[in-house]
Design an enzyme around this catalytic site. Structure first.
Site, short mmCIF file in Angstrom:
data_model
loop_
_atom_site.label_atom_id
_atom_site.label_comp_id
_atom_site.label_asym_id
_atom_site.label_seq_id
_atom_site.Cartn_x
_atom_site.Cartn_y
_atom_site.Cartn_z
N SER A 1 -12.27 3.70 6.69
CA SER A 1 -12.69 3.40 8.07
C SER A 1 -13.94 4.19 8.44
O SER A 1 -14.17 5.30 7.94
CB SER A 1 -11.57 3.75 9.06
OG SER A 1 -10.57 2.75 9.05
N HIS B 1 -7.23 10.11 4.87
CA HIS B 1 -6.68 9.12 5.80
C HIS B 1 -6.87 9.60 7.25
O HIS B 1 -7.12 10.78 7.48
CB HIS B 1 -5.19 8.91 5.52
CG HIS B 1 -4.93 8.32 4.16
ND1 HIS B 1 -4.32 9.02 3.16
CD2 HIS B 1 -5.23 7.11 3.65
CE1 HIS B 1 -4.24 8.24 2.09
NE2 HIS B 1 -4.78 7.08 2.36
N GLY B 2 -6.73 8.68 8.18
CA GLY B 2 -6.78 9.06 9.59
C GLY B 2 -8.19 9.08 10.16
O GLY B 2 -9.14 8.61 9.52
N ASP C 1 0.84 -1.20 0.00
CA ASP C 1 0.00 0.00 0.00
C ASP C 1 0.88 1.26 0.00
O ASP C 1 1.89 1.32 0.71
CB ASP C 1 -0.88 -0.05 1.26
CG ASP C 1 -1.94 1.02 1.30
OD1 ASP C 1 -2.38 1.49 0.22
OD2 ASP C 1 -2.35 1.40 2.42
N GLY D 1 -9.02 5.41 2.88
CA GLY D 1 -9.62 6.07 4.03
C GLY D 1 -11.03 5.57 4.28
O GLY D 1 -11.93 6.34 4.57
ZN LIG Z 1 -4.42 5.29 1.34
#
Ligand SMILES: [Zn+2]
Length: 322
Positions: free
Chosen positions: A213, A179-180, A81, A211
């Protein structure tokens, strides 16, 4: 059993999505494979450069060989990734990967095309697949102008040209995720209008959601109740949006943050409730179980339960026996 990433993507397109889980520890690998076995769902195991540096590539590869023996029914592919050219070359040469992602999305369009094309040539010569990225994966703020929002999202006409010129096998698109833990502010969600335009330009071509999540409010609340100080406004991709994204061509959903939140919650709660304990194996066992349950539930949300049986035939040739 290891499978070619491209075959898993093609089997999934338009019907379900593959959960692509970022893992970097023994407990996470156990949890991931246990969850995938429970759900009988095909999965993609992902390692980033940071994770490879953290654990050492050989250690991660050894963990996967172990998982393959312990959970023989699990259908999976191994993916590098967010690579650069050097790390993609290293991952491909190792013989342990079924696909790589070259992330040159920060480069101007022409350079992104050239860089991606070089990696595609090397990968296809080895029978491996390449994921590329076009657009910027960063959070869209409510106060941003429409023009600024549009500039971040993947341009559909550019996406079509990019795929044609690079020959990449799948494309990470920017449709509003980042992301995050802090993906959206206010009422922002996925930009389905943009995704539909991309799918129209690239019919049948696997698109990837980074991203992915969910960042559940309850996890953040429990972490903070056990001494954490996460921003309570953290939020991710609503699970209710995933089926629509899958129908629009999203074939792989990357998930890293949620697994880390569960780790943090399990360990914070354990040591807060048992301040005299210092054995990491007790919360470790809980984490394996909780991560496995999370993986199985996520595969259900992605429509992938029971799909391991219909996945394409396994590959062994890419795995060296060292
Ligand atoms: Zn990514």
């Amino acid at each position: 059993m290891r499978h070619a990433t491209i075959e898993l993507l093609q089997a999934a397109y338009g019907r379900y999505a593959l959960g692509a889980f970022n893992v970097s520890s023994m407990e996470q690998v156990h949890g991931l494979f246990r969850g995938a076995a429970q759900a009988r769902a095909p999965i993609i195991v992902q390692f980033t450069r940071v994770m490879r540096n953290y654990a050492h590539p050989r250690m991660l590869e050894a963990l996967l060989r172990g998982a393959e023996e312990i959970y023989p029914a699990v259908v999976f592919a191994v993916h590098h990734d967010h690579g650069d050219e050097a790390s993609c070359a290293e991952a491909m040469a190792s013989g342990h990967y079924n696909s790589v992602m070259i992330d040159a999305s920060h480069q101007p369009f022409a350079e992104n095309v050239a860089t991606t094309r070089r990696v595609v040539e090397q990968a296809h010569a080895r029978g491996l697949a390449v994921e590329a990225e076009l657009g910027l994966l960063q959070g869209i703020e409510d106060e941003m102008s429409v023009d600024a929002q549009e500039a971040i999202l993947t341009d559909p006409a550019q996406a079509e040209e990019f795929v044609r010129r690079t020959g990449c096998d799948s494309l990470a698109v920017a449709i509003g995720t980042s992301h995050g833990a802090y993906k959206f502010s206010g009422q922002q969600g996925l930009h389905f209008d943009r995704l539909a335009e991309i799918q129209t330009r690239l019919p049948g071509f696997p698109l990837v959601l980074h991203g992915g999540s969910a960042v559940p409010v309850r996890e953040v609340e429990r972490i903070n109740a056990a001494g954490g100080q996460l921003d309570p406004s953290a939020c991710g991709v609503a699970e209710s949006e995933l089926p629509r994204a899958i129908a629009s061509g999203i074939t792989k959903v990357n998930i890293g943050t949620d697994g880390r939140l569960i780790w943090t919650r399990v360990h914070r709660e354990f040591f807060q409730q048992s301040p005299r304990e210092f054995d990491f194996m007790q919360p470790g066992k809980t984490y394996v179980e909780e991560f496995a349950a999370f993986v199985a539930a996520k595969c259900a949300t992605l429509g992938a339960v029971g799909k391991a049986a219909g996945a394409a035939s396994p590959v062994a040739a890419e795995v060296k026996s060292d």
